[in-house]
Design a protein around this motif. Sequence first.
Motif, PDB file in Angstrom:
ATOM      1  N   VAL A 169       3.864   2.233   2.459  1.00 21.15           N
ATOM      2  CA  VAL A 169       3.578   2.465   3.886  1.00 21.15           C
ATOM      3  C   VAL A 169       3.122   1.190   4.585  1.00 21.15           C
ATOM      4  O   VAL A 169       3.090   1.144   5.816  1.00 21.15           O
ATOM      5  N   ASN A 228       0.870  -1.179   0.000  1.00 19.84           N
ATOM      6  CA  ASN A 228       0.000   0.000   0.000  1.00 19.84           C
ATOM      7  C   ASN A 228       0.904   1.225   0.000  1.00 19.84           C
ATOM      8  O   ASN A 228       1.928   1.243   0.676  1.00 19.84           O
ATOM      9  N   TYR A 229       0.517   2.245  -0.764  1.00 20.08           N
ATOM     10  CA  TYR A 229       1.332   3.447  -0.919  1.00 20.08           C
ATOM     11  C   TYR A 229       0.621   4.664  -0.342  1.00 20.08           C
ATOM     12  O   TYR A 229      -0.606   4.748  -0.355  1.00 20.08           O
ATOM     13  N   LYS A 230       1.416   5.594   0.131  1.00 16.35           N
ATOM     14  CA  LYS A 230       0.941   6.934   0.481  1.00 16.35           C
ATOM     15  C   LYS A 230       2.022   7.890   0.012  1.00 16.35           C
ATOM     16  O   LYS A 230       3.207   7.693   0.327  1.00 16.35           O
ATOM     17  N   ASP A 231       1.633   8.896  -0.746  1.00 17.29           N
ATOM     18  CA  ASP A 231       2.595   9.844  -1.331  1.00 17.29           C
ATOM     19  C   ASP A 231       3.681   9.107  -2.124  1.00 17.29           C
ATOM     20  O   ASP A 231       4.862   9.443  -2.044  1.00 17.29           O
ATOM     21  N   ASN A 232       3.266   8.059  -2.848  1.00 19.36           N
ATOM     22  CA  ASN A 232       4.145   7.262  -3.709  1.00 19.36           C
ATOM     23  C   ASN A 232       5.234   6.501  -2.962  1.00 19.36           C
ATOM     24  O   ASN A 232       6.239   6.102  -3.554  1.00 19.36           O
ATOM     25  N   ASN A 255      -0.668   8.950  -8.911  1.00 20.07           N
ATOM     26  CA  ASN A 255      -0.016   8.527  -7.667  1.00 20.07           C
ATOM     27  C   ASN A 255      -0.240   7.039  -7.433  1.00 20.07           C
ATOM     28  O   ASN A 255      -1.305   6.496  -7.736  1.00 20.07           O
ATOM     29  N   VAL A 258      -1.200   3.717  -5.617  1.00 20.44           N
ATOM     30  CA  VAL A 258      -2.210   3.391  -4.604  1.00 20.44           C
ATOM     31  C   VAL A 258      -1.845   2.074  -3.928  1.00 20.44           C
ATOM     32  O   VAL A 258      -1.719   2.018  -2.701  1.00 20.44           O
ATOM     33  N   TYR A 259      -1.726   1.022  -4.701  1.00 22.23           N
ATOM     34  CA  TYR A 259      -1.315  -0.279  -4.172  1.00 22.23           C
ATOM     35  C   TYR A 259      -0.672  -1.092  -5.284  1.00 22.23           C
ATOM     36  O   TYR A 259      -0.804  -0.771  -6.465  1.00 22.23           O
ATOM     37  N   ASP A 300      -3.730   6.248  -9.116  1.00 26.68           N
ATOM     38  CA  ASP A 300      -4.987   7.005  -9.055  1.00 26.68           C
ATOM     39  C   ASP A 300      -5.073   7.954 -10.251  1.00 26.68           C
ATOM     40  O   ASP A 300      -4.186   7.972 -11.113  1.00 26.68           O
TER      41      ASP A 300
END
Length: 158
Positions: free
Chosen positions: A59, A52-56, A147, A149-150, A143
Amino acid sequence: MKSKVLILSMVFLFVFSCKDKPKSDIEVTDSETELEVNNGLKGTWELTGFYNYKDNVVVDSFSNNTISRQIKMYTDTKVMWCKLLKTDSIEFFGYGTYKYADGNLAEILEFGSAFMNEVIKEKQQFNFQLNLTADRFEQIELDDDGNKVYSENYKRIE
């Protein structure tokens, strides 16, 4: 009699002197090389886990072993995947074509399991960023802004 032996000898000499070129002398065309380069996905792959990604940035990550088992198979132009859910015996698969270029993968599904056929009615093409090595790949969903997302992460099993 001597002339017959001489002619026969010449025929045998001619036949045995003809041979194929050694494989090392055969030229490889650009299209054959291109097929090998563009065919890195060809084979059988098993889903190993997810990111899972946050801000590429990754995380969170988790393994697939406890949830289900998923296999993907790519030929030169076709893709098929199937998933076995350990908690449910419902079929889950998809089949279609794919395109891969410049680090982008598009899978265009033609049909699938009952659940997937409902998804395919709404959306046939699935686009991903692809990070591919010889024995692993990450299929990353982006997205609308581009960016990460997963990702589904696979290892080559054949």
